[in-house]
Write a protein that holds these residues in place. Structure first.
Motif, short mmCIF file in Angstrom:
data_model
loop_
_atom_site.label_atom_id
_atom_site.label_comp_id
_atom_site.label_asym_id
_atom_site.label_seq_id
_atom_site.Cartn_x
_atom_site.Cartn_y
_atom_site.Cartn_z
N VAL A 45 -11.34 5.87 4.57
CA VAL A 45 -10.02 6.51 4.48
C VAL A 45 -8.98 5.64 5.19
O VAL A 45 -7.89 5.42 4.67
N GLU A 46 -9.33 5.11 6.35
CA GLU A 46 -8.40 4.25 7.08
C GLU A 46 -8.12 2.96 6.31
O GLU A 46 -6.99 2.47 6.33
N ARG A 47 -9.13 2.43 5.64
CA ARG A 47 -8.92 1.23 4.83
C ARG A 47 -7.92 1.52 3.71
O ARG A 47 -7.03 0.71 3.43
N GLU A 48 -8.05 2.68 3.10
CA GLU A 48 -7.11 3.04 2.05
C GLU A 48 -5.70 3.19 2.62
O GLU A 48 -4.72 2.76 2.00
N PHE A 49 -5.56 3.76 3.81
CA PHE A 49 -4.25 3.86 4.46
C PHE A 49 -3.66 2.47 4.69
O PHE A 49 -2.47 2.24 4.45
N ARG A 50 -4.49 1.54 5.17
CA ARG A 50 -4.01 0.17 5.42
C ARG A 50 -3.51 -0.47 4.13
O ARG A 50 -2.46 -1.13 4.11
N ILE A 51 -4.25 -0.27 3.06
CA ILE A 51 -3.84 -0.84 1.76
C ILE A 51 -2.50 -0.25 1.33
O ILE A 51 -1.60 -0.97 0.90
N LEU A 52 -2.36 1.07 1.45
CA LEU A 52 -1.10 1.70 1.07
C LEU A 52 0.07 1.15 1.88
O LEU A 52 1.14 0.86 1.33
N LEU A 53 -0.13 0.98 3.18
CA LEU A 53 0.95 0.44 4.01
C LEU A 53 1.23 -1.03 3.70
O LEU A 53 2.39 -1.46 3.74
N ILE A 55 0.98 -2.38 0.80
CA ILE A 55 1.74 -2.36 -0.46
C ILE A 55 3.17 -1.94 -0.19
O ILE A 55 4.11 -2.55 -0.71
N ILE A 56 3.37 -0.93 0.64
CA ILE A 56 4.73 -0.48 0.95
C ILE A 56 5.53 -1.59 1.61
O ILE A 56 6.71 -1.77 1.33
N SER A 57 4.88 -2.36 2.49
CA SER A 57 5.62 -3.45 3.15
C SER A 57 6.11 -4.47 2.14
O SER A 57 7.15 -5.10 2.34
N GLU A 58 5.39 -4.62 1.05
CA GLU A 58 5.84 -5.53 -0.02
C GLU A 58 6.85 -4.86 -0.94
O GLU A 58 7.72 -5.52 -1.50
N LEU A 59 6.73 -3.54 -1.11
CA LEU A 59 7.63 -2.82 -2.01
C LEU A 59 9.07 -2.76 -1.51
O LEU A 59 9.99 -2.62 -2.31
N VAL A 60 9.28 -2.82 -0.20
CA VAL A 60 10.66 -2.81 0.29
C VAL A 60 11.26 -4.20 0.25
O VAL A 60 12.45 -4.36 0.48
N GLY A 61 10.46 -5.19 -0.03
CA GLY A 61 10.93 -6.56 -0.07
C GLY A 61 11.27 -7.03 -1.48
O GLY A 61 11.36 -6.24 -2.41
N PRO A 62 11.40 -8.31 -1.62
CA PRO A 62 11.83 -8.88 -2.90
C PRO A 62 10.77 -8.79 -4.00
O PRO A 62 11.08 -9.00 -5.17
N MET A 63 9.53 -8.45 -3.67
CA MET A 63 8.47 -8.39 -4.67
C MET A 63 8.25 -6.99 -5.23
O MET A 63 7.21 -6.70 -5.82
N ARG A 64 9.21 -6.11 -5.09
CA ARG A 64 8.99 -4.72 -5.47
C ARG A 64 8.60 -4.54 -6.93
O ARG A 64 7.78 -3.70 -7.24
N ARG A 65 9.14 -5.33 -7.81
CA ARG A 65 8.80 -5.18 -9.24
C ARG A 65 7.38 -5.63 -9.53
O ARG A 65 6.67 -5.00 -10.30
N GLU A 66 6.96 -6.70 -8.89
CA GLU A 66 5.61 -7.22 -9.12
C GLU A 66 4.55 -6.31 -8.49
O GLU A 66 3.46 -6.16 -9.03
N VAL A 67 4.86 -5.72 -7.36
CA VAL A 67 3.88 -4.92 -6.62
C VAL A 67 3.87 -3.46 -7.09
O VAL A 67 2.92 -2.73 -6.82
N GLY A 68 4.86 -3.05 -7.83
CA GLY A 68 4.94 -1.66 -8.32
C GLY A 68 3.67 -1.17 -9.00
O GLY A 68 3.17 -0.08 -8.67
N PRO A 69 3.11 -1.93 -9.94
CA PRO A 69 1.88 -1.46 -10.59
C PRO A 69 0.69 -1.32 -9.62
O PRO A 69 -0.16 -0.45 -9.81
N VAL A 70 0.66 -2.14 -8.60
CA VAL A 70 -0.42 -2.04 -7.60
C VAL A 70 -0.25 -0.74 -6.82
O VAL A 70 -1.23 -0.06 -6.50
N TRP A 71 0.98 -0.37 -6.51
CA TRP A 71 1.27 0.89 -5.83
C TRP A 71 0.77 2.07 -6.66
O TRP A 71 0.13 2.99 -6.14
#
Length: 187
Positions: A45-53, A55-71
């Motif tokens: 569960v903690e690993r999944e939390f780390r992955i979500l965070l 992804i979010i750190s990338e989603l607020v940045g310039p890669m938001r369009r590329e990382v959207g499907p991963v989210w």
């Protein structure tokens, strides 16, 4: 409103730096929910939390369009795992709402230091990301419940089967996809 590049990068950097602290806070907040399904270890569960965070750190940045499907993929997986943990749909929503609260609390100092327009743009982006994640997680949750019903010929069960190796592979695939996109961007 469009946040400037340095502001986006600063917010993403803060999320990345505080990731482990937020994972611990999130896991501690879950408490009994995490141990309700003893087949799913806290580490997963903690690993999944780390992955979500991550992804979010990338989603607020310039890669938001590329990382959207991963989210989308990660949130759907989160919903399926929540069904396996024996949660109700409302609890899935509540857990991701707590993620929003953690992000707001941890980003508040940096957002307060920015121009109001930049801080507001970042908060609006984060809210959209979390809202979309909640919707997709509930869909993943519902899909898992329906699949369980079909697998058991319509006889409801309290939780789906948990295959640790399969979950590990799924999380590996999500991480690999995210890291591939980040490396591609760095080139």
């Amino acid at each position: 409103m469009r946040a400037s590049q340095p502001a986006l990068l600063a917010a993403g950097r803060v999320i990345a730096e505080l990731r482990d602290q937020m994972v611990t806070q999130w896991a501690d907040w879950l408490g009994d929910r995490m141990t309700a399904a003893p087949t799913i270890p806290r580490a997963v569960v903690e690993r999944e939390f780390r992955i979500l965070l991550d992804i979010i750190s990338e989603l607020v940045g310039p890669m938001r369009r590329e990382v959207g499907p991963v989210w989308i993929q990660a949130c759907e997986h989160y919903g399926r795992m929540a069904a396996t943990r024996g949660l109700a749909a409302g609890e899935v929503v509540e857990e991701l709402q707590f993620l929003r609260e953690l992000l707001i609390r941890n980003l508040a100092p940096i957002l307060a230091a920015m121009r109001a327009r930049q801080g507001m743009a970042i908060m609006l982006r984060l809210n959209r990301v979390i809202d979309k994640g909640i919707a997709v997680s509930v869909v993943g949750y519902t899909d898992a419940l329906v699949a369980t019903l079909f697998a058991q010929n319509g006889v409801p069960a309290f939780q789906a089967e948990y295959d640790g190796a399969d979950v590990g592979r799924q999380l590996d695939a999500i991480e690999h996809q995210l890291h591939s996109l980040v490396k591609q961007q760095e080139r």
